[in-house]
Scaffold this motif. Sequence first.
Motif, PDB file in Angstrom:
ATOM      1  N   HIS A   1       1.124   8.799   5.676  1.00 55.32           N
ATOM      2  CA  HIS A   1       0.518  10.268   4.301  1.00 55.32           C
ATOM      3  C   HIS A   1       0.010   9.633   3.960  1.00 55.32           C
ATOM      4  O   HIS A   1      -1.079  10.330   2.758  1.00 55.32           O
ATOM      5  CB  HIS A   1       1.800  11.469   4.717  1.00 55.32           C
ATOM      6  CG  HIS A   1       2.053  12.143   5.788  1.00 55.32           C
ATOM      7  ND1 HIS A   1       3.046  12.081   7.070  1.00 55.32           N
ATOM      8  CD2 HIS A   1       1.719  13.369   6.079  1.00 55.32           C
ATOM      9  CE1 HIS A   1       2.452  13.366   8.217  1.00 55.32           C
ATOM     10  NE2 HIS A   1       2.197  13.906   6.952  1.00 55.32           N
ATOM     11  N   HIS A   2       1.313   9.249   2.964  1.00 54.55           N
ATOM     12  CA  HIS A   2       0.204   8.219   1.142  1.00 54.55           C
ATOM     13  C   HIS A   2      -1.551   7.650   1.693  1.00 54.55           C
ATOM     14  O   HIS A   2      -1.855   7.784   0.965  1.00 54.55           O
ATOM     15  CB  HIS A   2       1.408   7.120   1.100  1.00 54.55           C
ATOM     16  CG  HIS A   2       1.379   6.571  -0.568  1.00 54.55           C
ATOM     17  ND1 HIS A   2       0.279   5.440  -0.179  1.00 54.55           N
ATOM     18  CD2 HIS A   2       1.261   6.971  -1.590  1.00 54.55           C
ATOM     19  CE1 HIS A   2       0.530   5.273  -1.608  1.00 54.55           C
ATOM     20  NE2 HIS A   2       0.278   5.950  -2.513  1.00 54.55           N
ATOM     21  N   GLU A   3      -1.135   6.678   2.722  1.00 55.31           N
ATOM     22  CA  GLU A   3      -2.413   5.990   2.808  1.00 55.31           C
ATOM     23  C   GLU A   3      -3.772   6.440   3.703  1.00 55.31           C
ATOM     24  O   GLU A   3      -4.663   6.723   2.547  1.00 55.31           O
ATOM     25  CB  GLU A   3      -2.448   5.329   3.807  1.00 55.31           C
ATOM     26  CG  GLU A   3      -1.384   3.992   3.735  1.00 55.31           C
ATOM     27  CD  GLU A   3      -1.333   3.530   4.283  1.00 55.31           C
ATOM     28  OE1 GLU A   3      -1.469   3.215   6.079  1.00 55.31           O
ATOM     29  OE2 GLU A   3      -0.134   1.519   4.804  1.00 55.31           O
ATOM     30  N   ARG A   4      -2.956   8.224   4.090  1.00 61.49           N
ATOM     31  CA  ARG A   4      -4.699   9.286   3.947  1.00 61.49           C
ATOM     32  C   ARG A   4      -4.436  10.109   3.444  1.00 61.49           C
ATOM     33  O   ARG A   4      -5.695  10.461   3.172  1.00 61.49           O
ATOM     34  CB  ARG A   4      -3.660   9.446   5.912  1.00 61.49           C
ATOM     35  CG  ARG A   4      -4.091   8.903   7.309  1.00 61.49           C
ATOM     36  CD  ARG A   4      -5.434   8.365   8.346  1.00 61.49           C
ATOM     37  NE  ARG A   4      -6.269   9.429   7.821  1.00 61.49           N
ATOM     38  CZ  ARG A   4      -6.160   9.758   8.971  1.00 61.49           C
ATOM     39  NH1 ARG A   4      -4.928   9.685   9.172  1.00 61.49           N
ATOM     40  NH2 ARG A   4      -7.045  10.865   9.964  1.00 61.49           N
ATOM     41  N   LYS A   5      -3.883   9.827   2.247  1.00 63.49           N
ATOM     42  CA  LYS A   5      -3.902  10.343   1.076  1.00 63.49           C
ATOM     43  C   LYS A   5      -3.819  11.988   1.613  1.00 63.49           C
ATOM     44  O   LYS A   5      -4.218  13.098   1.201  1.00 63.49           O
ATOM     45  CB  LYS A   5      -5.326  10.930  -0.005  1.00 63.49           C
ATOM     46  CG  LYS A   5      -5.483   9.402  -0.466  1.00 63.49           C
ATOM     47  CD  LYS A   5      -7.274   9.546  -0.763  1.00 63.49           C
ATOM     48  CE  LYS A   5      -6.855   8.503  -2.306  1.00 63.49           C
ATOM     49  NZ  LYS A   5      -6.654   7.064  -1.570  1.00 63.49           N
ATOM     50  N   ALA A   6      -2.649  12.013   2.322  1.00 66.47           N
ATOM     51  CA  ALA A   6      -2.394  13.960   3.570  1.00 66.47           C
ATOM     52  C   ALA A   6      -1.666  13.384   2.679  1.00 66.47           C
ATOM     53  O   ALA A   6      -1.048  15.223   3.204  1.00 66.47           O
ATOM     54  CB  ALA A   6      -2.095  13.396   4.802  1.00 66.47           C
ATOM     55  N   ALA A   7      -1.117  13.960   1.610  1.00 68.77           N
ATOM     56  CA  ALA A   7       0.498  14.347   0.840  1.00 68.77           C
ATOM     57  C   ALA A   7       0.877  13.397  -0.174  1.00 68.77           C
ATOM     58  O   ALA A   7       0.678  12.162   0.045  1.00 68.77           O
ATOM     59  CB  ALA A   7       1.852  13.951   1.595  1.00 68.77           C
ATOM     60  N   ARG A   8       1.459  14.230  -0.871  1.00 67.77           N
ATOM     61  CA  ARG A   8       1.980  13.685  -2.434  1.00 67.77           C
ATOM     62  C   ARG A   8       3.371  12.999  -3.232  1.00 67.77           C
ATOM     63  O   ARG A   8       4.034  12.994  -3.537  1.00 67.77           O
ATOM     64  CB  ARG A   8       1.670  14.633  -3.632  1.00 67.77           C
ATOM     65  CG  ARG A   8      -0.472  14.203  -4.103  1.00 67.77           C
ATOM     66  CD  ARG A   8      -0.737  14.357  -5.600  1.00 67.77           C
ATOM     67  NE  ARG A   8      -1.305  15.385  -5.034  1.00 67.77           N
ATOM     68  CZ  ARG A   8      -1.307  16.155  -6.413  1.00 67.77           C
ATOM     69  NH1 ARG A   8      -1.247  16.119  -7.639  1.00 67.77           N
ATOM     70  NH2 ARG A   8      -2.619  17.260  -6.234  1.00 67.77           N
ATOM     71  N   GLY A   9       3.545  13.764  -1.842  1.00 69.59           N
ATOM     72  CA  GLY A   9       5.648  14.020  -1.154  1.00 69.59           C
ATOM     73  C   GLY A   9       6.133  14.137   0.023  1.00 69.59           C
ATOM     74  O   GLY A   9       5.186  14.598   0.583  1.00 69.59           O
TER      75      GLY A   9
END
Length: 373
Positions: free
Chosen positions: A254-262
């Motif tokens: 999720h972090h790598e895909r910029k799919a979530a900040r938390g």
Amino acid sequence: MKIKSIEPIAISLPMLKPLIMANETVSSADNVLVRIEADNGTVGWGEAASAPSMTGDTLESIVAAVNFLEPMLRGRDPTDIDGALMMMERRMYGNGGAKAAIEIALFDLAGRAAGKPVHALLGDKIRNRMPLLGVIGGGDFDGDLRDAEKKKAAGFTAYKIKVGIDTPANDAARTRDICKVLGGGMLVSADANQGYSTEQALAYVQTVKGSGLGFFEQPVMADDLPGMATVAAATDIAIGADEGIHSLEDIRRHHERKAARGVSLKAIKLGGIRALTEAGRLCDRLGMSVNISCKTGESSVACAAATHVAAVIPSIGWGLTLTHTGLAQDVAVSPFPTAKGHADSLDRPGLGIDVDEDRVRQHRVAIATRSVA
């Protein structure tokens, strides 16, 4: 000290009122308690909620998994939690709820035997007091506004509004009104529980722009990372993942895909509180916000376990979600206390919660089982 017995106990606890969320209304809390007794009489308790749409676990499957794992754990040293976790992984794939309940019970037992609180077995305590994330989700517009006012008066500083239960326009209107009631200086979030399509989620974030919403959790299906990333790119509101997080690799993805900040982290998704602690530390290294959470309707047992984790991880910027306060009756002799929208760390040995076994029997649900060699 050796493990004498491991018993899964299915229970159904009454809720104070139903919690309405996307695709589900929780009107009773169906959980499995795990009671582990050592040969010296020391007892530890764990818990996992039935969560078919989140983990795939039901009461029946959790009980069956615990019974399947029990023979290989009986006779082992209950303080060797790493060894128990390794054996459970080798014995059975998945089934994170059952493994979490067993692991929590082992931590409770080990802490009681050592005279130490569970948080001392997980790491150094960083905080004594933790802000609670108050959930607003009655499905009634006026009732939700009253609930927000009540929680604000009680001292809550963080909130989660359940959306995905109506049209994006109606959900957004309710969100904006609740944000107005709460005013500035609060952390206000919304949780769609996978209830929107990407297009609906985009419409929602556009309509709530400028309302003061701090983060928006799981707007689309758990496995739809492209959809999550699309919504995240379209708004300044931080996007959070919940149902999509079941491992450390899920967090990294999720972090790598910029799919979530938390992320919202739960023991039943990750397989226990040690993994929950590791996930919290990984999020800190990645610069991601964290909410430590229990599944709706989990009792003081699971809520105490989550609080021990929240006391030791680097940050809980998105608060601590405890759900035992929504129960009409808990299984604890004295339910885990909260006050003024906050929870204090539990510093008694083990989980710091004593279970009322008469009350457990009162709410027990019969589950058909078969013996496991």
